[in-house]
Design a protein around this motif. Sequence first.
Motif, PDB file in Angstrom:
ATOM      1  N   LEU A   9      77.255  88.114 -34.830  1.00  0.00           N
ATOM      2  CA  LEU A   9      78.293  87.450 -34.050  1.00  0.00           C
ATOM      3  C   LEU A   9      78.085  85.935 -34.091  1.00  0.00           C
ATOM      4  CD1 LEU A   9      80.731  88.111 -32.288  1.00  0.00           C
ATOM      5  CD2 LEU A   9      79.241  87.909 -30.297  1.00  0.00           C
ATOM      6  N   LEU A  10      76.812  85.531 -33.969  1.00  0.00           N
ATOM      7  CA  LEU A  10      76.507  84.099 -34.008  1.00  0.00           C
ATOM      8  C   LEU A  10      76.917  83.500 -35.353  1.00  0.00           C
ATOM      9  CD1 LEU A  10      73.105  83.807 -32.146  1.00  0.00           C
ATOM     10  CD2 LEU A  10      75.288  82.726 -31.541  1.00  0.00           C
ATOM     11  N   SER A  22      90.636  78.856 -35.393  1.00  0.00           N
ATOM     12  CA  SER A  22      90.449  78.863 -33.948  1.00  0.00           C
ATOM     13  C   SER A  22      91.106  80.074 -33.305  1.00  0.00           C
ATOM     14  CB  SER A  22      91.017  77.587 -33.345  1.00  0.00           C
ATOM     15  OG  SER A  22      92.335  77.423 -33.803  1.00  0.00           O
ATOM     16  N   VAL A  23      92.128  80.568 -33.947  1.00  0.00           N
ATOM     17  CA  VAL A  23      92.858  81.674 -33.330  1.00  0.00           C
ATOM     18  C   VAL A  23      92.336  82.989 -33.895  1.00  0.00           C
ATOM     19  CG1 VAL A  23      95.117  82.660 -32.893  1.00  0.00           C
ATOM     20  CG2 VAL A  23      94.867  80.197 -33.205  1.00  0.00           C
ATOM     21  N   LEU A  24      91.824  83.816 -33.031  1.00  0.00           N
ATOM     22  CA  LEU A  24      91.350  85.121 -33.485  1.00  0.00           C
ATOM     23  C   LEU A  24      92.460  86.138 -33.272  1.00  0.00           C
ATOM     24  CD1 LEU A  24      87.666  85.345 -32.240  1.00  0.00           C
ATOM     25  CD2 LEU A  24      88.528  84.815 -34.513  1.00  0.00           C
ATOM     26  N   ALA A  25      92.771  86.825 -34.340  1.00  0.00           N
ATOM     27  CA  ALA A  25      93.813  87.844 -34.206  1.00  0.00           C
ATOM     28  C   ALA A  25      93.192  89.099 -33.616  1.00  0.00           C
ATOM     29  CB  ALA A  25      94.413  88.153 -35.561  1.00  0.00           C
ATOM     30  N   GLU A  26      94.014  89.903 -33.026  1.00  0.00           N
ATOM     31  CA  GLU A  26      93.542  91.201 -32.556  1.00  0.00           C
ATOM     32  C   GLU A  26      93.145  92.030 -33.765  1.00  0.00           C
ATOM     33  OE1 GLU A  26      93.073  92.349 -29.377  1.00  0.00           O
ATOM     34  OE2 GLU A  26      93.359  90.202 -29.028  1.00  0.00           O
ATOM     35  N   ALA A  27      92.167  92.879 -33.572  1.00  0.00           N
ATOM     36  CA  ALA A  27      91.791  93.770 -34.664  1.00  0.00           C
ATOM     37  C   ALA A  27      92.999  94.617 -35.032  1.00  0.00           C
ATOM     38  CB  ALA A  27      90.647  94.666 -34.230  1.00  0.00           C
ATOM     39  N   PRO A  28      93.204  94.827 -36.334  1.00  0.00           N
ATOM     40  CA  PRO A  28      94.380  95.599 -36.736  1.00  0.00           C
ATOM     41  C   PRO A  28      94.262  97.053 -36.298  1.00  0.00           C
ATOM     42  CG  PRO A  28      92.966  95.141 -38.622  1.00  0.00           C
ATOM     43  CD  PRO A  28      92.382  94.407 -37.461  1.00  0.00           C
ATOM     44  N   ALA A  29      95.359  97.724 -36.383  1.00  0.00           N
ATOM     45  CA  ALA A  29      95.393  99.138 -36.017  1.00  0.00           C
ATOM     46  C   ALA A  29      94.423  99.922 -36.885  1.00  0.00           C
ATOM     47  CB  ALA A  29      96.811  99.667 -36.196  1.00  0.00           C
ATOM     48  N   ASP A  30      94.194 101.141 -36.516  1.00  0.00           N
ATOM     49  CA  ASP A  30      93.239 101.998 -37.231  1.00  0.00           C
ATOM     50  C   ASP A  30      93.544 102.053 -38.718  1.00  0.00           C
ATOM     51  OD1 ASP A  30      91.872 102.483 -34.992  1.00  0.00           O
ATOM     52  OD2 ASP A  30      92.791 104.440 -34.569  1.00  0.00           O
ATOM     53  N   THR A 149      80.589  84.865 -49.188  1.00  0.00           N
ATOM     54  CA  THR A 149      79.975  85.759 -48.203  1.00  0.00           C
ATOM     55  C   THR A 149      81.020  86.745 -47.699  1.00  0.00           C
ATOM     56  OG1 THR A 149      78.562  83.932 -47.492  1.00  0.00           O
ATOM     57  CG2 THR A 149      78.660  85.846 -46.040  1.00  0.00           C
ATOM     58  N   ILE A 150      80.620  87.987 -47.609  1.00  0.00           N
ATOM     59  CA  ILE A 150      81.459  88.990 -46.943  1.00  0.00           C
ATOM     60  C   ILE A 150      80.778  89.314 -45.614  1.00  0.00           C
ATOM     61  CG2 ILE A 150      82.522  91.279 -47.083  1.00  0.00           C
ATOM     62  CD1 ILE A 150      83.432  89.450 -49.356  1.00  0.00           C
ATOM     63  N   VAL A 151      81.485  89.047 -44.531  1.00  0.00           N
ATOM     64  CA  VAL A 151      80.953  89.371 -43.204  1.00  0.00           C
ATOM     65  C   VAL A 151      81.619  90.675 -42.757  1.00  0.00           C
ATOM     66  CG1 VAL A 151      80.756  88.634 -40.805  1.00  0.00           C
ATOM     67  CG2 VAL A 151      80.550  86.951 -42.655  1.00  0.00           C
ATOM     68  N   VAL A 152      80.792  91.700 -42.590  1.00  0.00           N
ATOM     69  CA  VAL A 152      81.308  93.020 -42.213  1.00  0.00           C
ATOM     70  C   VAL A 152      80.974  93.257 -40.744  1.00  0.00           C
ATOM     71  CG1 VAL A 152      81.295  95.480 -42.767  1.00  0.00           C
ATOM     72  CG2 VAL A 152      80.820  93.787 -44.574  1.00  0.00           C
ATOM     73  N   LEU A 153      81.994  93.565 -39.957  1.00  0.00           N
ATOM     74  CA  LEU A 153      81.812  93.751 -38.516  1.00  0.00           C
ATOM     75  C   LEU A 153      82.280  95.140 -38.102  1.00  0.00           C
ATOM     76  CD1 LEU A 153      83.120  90.227 -37.561  1.00  0.00           C
ATOM     77  CD2 LEU A 153      80.779  91.050 -37.253  1.00  0.00           C
ATOM     78  N   PRO A 154      81.735  95.624 -36.978  1.00  0.00           N
ATOM     79  CA  PRO A 154      82.149  96.957 -36.521  1.00  0.00           C
ATOM     80  C   PRO A 154      83.648  96.999 -36.236  1.00  0.00           C
ATOM     81  CG  PRO A 154      80.224  96.179 -35.311  1.00  0.00           C
ATOM     82  CD  PRO A 154      80.722  95.018 -36.113  1.00  0.00           C
ATOM     83  N   LYS A 155      84.215  98.156 -36.426  1.00  0.00           N
ATOM     84  CA  LYS A 155      85.648  98.354 -36.133  1.00  0.00           C
ATOM     85  C   LYS A 155      85.949  97.915 -34.707  1.00  0.00           C
ATOM     86  CE  LYS A 155      87.647 101.903 -39.019  1.00  0.00           C
ATOM     87  NZ  LYS A 155      86.663 102.698 -39.747  1.00  0.00           N
ATOM     88  N   GLY A 156      87.076  97.285 -34.518  1.00  0.00           N
ATOM     89  CA  GLY A 156      87.467  96.881 -33.176  1.00  0.00           C
ATOM     90  C   GLY A 156      87.055  95.458 -32.844  1.00  0.00           C
ATOM     91  N   THR A 157      86.115  94.897 -33.631  1.00  0.00           N
ATOM     92  CA  THR A 157      85.729  93.500 -33.405  1.00  0.00           C
ATOM     93  C   THR A 157      86.867  92.601 -33.875  1.00  0.00           C
ATOM     94  OG1 THR A 157      83.540  94.218 -34.113  1.00  0.00           O
ATOM     95  CG2 THR A 157      83.846  91.851 -33.768  1.00  0.00           C
ATOM     96  N   ALA A 158      87.112  91.527 -33.121  1.00  0.00           N
ATOM     97  CA  ALA A 158      88.177  90.607 -33.534  1.00  0.00           C
ATOM     98  C   ALA A 158      87.737  89.810 -34.756  1.00  0.00           C
ATOM     99  CB  ALA A 158      88.511  89.661 -32.388  1.00  0.00           C
TER     100      ALA A 158
END
Length: 434
Positions: A9-10, A22-30, A149-158
């Motif tokens: 996250l950091l 600056s604007v974080l979109a909502e995580a997309p649908a499933d 760099t590919i940053v992979v985050l858990p599902k649901g993260t913005a």
Amino acid sequence: MFRRSLAILLIVMTALFFTGVSVLAEAPADGPQTWSVAVGNGNDAAGASIDMFFPGTTYVHEGDTVAFSNGGNYPHTVTFLGDKTIGEVMSDPNFNLAAPTAPSGEVYNGQFLSSGFLFPGAPGTYNITFTNSGAYVYLCLIHSNMKGTIVVLPKGTAIPSKEEQSATAHQEEAVLQVEASAEPHDAVYTANKDGSLTYNVELGTPSASMNVMRMVPDVVVVSEGDSVTWTNVNPYEPHMVTFNKPDNVDVVGDQGVNPAYMGPVGSAIFDGKGIRHSGMMMQNQTYTLKFTKTGTYVYECYMHSFMMMKGTVIVVPKASVKLTVNGKAIIGTAAKAQWINGNLLVAADSFAKAFGGKAVWDKKARLWVVTANGKTIKAAAYVLKGTPYVSAEAVVRAIGGSYAWNETTRTFTATAHKVTATPKGSDMPGMSHS
Ligand SMILES: [Cu+2]
């Protein structure tokens, strides 16, 4: 697990801060998504291969796929080193740089994975699916400065939306496109003990993000007895300088550089005859030739023939005047440039032509009517041996430009300033001797 997520996250927060997203979109649908990365970019007009990944950092969710496709004019690879080093990979006799280690669609779990050559304009994409959170650095094995760099985050993260990541990519491309098409600078010169000059021509540009396959400047005008020193200023791309390559010789062939041409060929003095070849030049390596005979000599970097990497050395007699008009060297002897009583006289037609204009001789008024830079002016004629010339300074001033004289290089540099209004047929009485 928590600590790892926090660390990621950091990284993400820091990266977002610095990329200005600056604007974080909502995580997309499933459902897994596919994200695009452009592998390289190009600028054919500038002779540039922009060797970066766009965007530099891509944010995805676990289960998403990244589709890589070549966006430039040069082959690249997408390579995740895993626990290997570049040295280990490149020295492995079983490793083939050109071939993929796994077909498109592979799942990435931290292993060594390389796409093989991705060619410009090749159909389809090279896809990799990421299932584990983490920040994965990848590079191009041909251009090791080229990293992403590919940053992979858990599902649901913005994460930034596709539009935002694509906008970042375009912004990053735009910055480098501006750099690629920067105006080339004049040749820098140094004076030698014998009074001759050595002009420095750069091969490529110093950017670590791109390979500009150009000689800078591409035309250099020197006097007999002067030298030219070429320096490869690019940190990663080799170049060559070759004059008079025999037709039956391939300096660079399908197998790479011809071994006979890895090093210099021919002497350091050039009278226009015979091959002169620098050999392969890496960063900061130089090659110098002394030019002893008047002429126009075209040379080429045969490593980058496909990008038209060519240059010209124009050698003029020792005392002759050199002319640079709007950043371009025109041959002073063709313009018959000569100093007469503190006045640089030039042939009106070739001088006007260099500004993209024309000159018409008004026989009755005995004046040159010069149309250039959106203006039409009348210029006094200076008759030398029956030929009417014009004063270079007077013409430049009248059409709206500036000029400078360099006594060391004997170069008259004239630049027309862009005119906003275009007055028609403006008479310049001060210029007329009638
Ligand atoms: Cu080159």
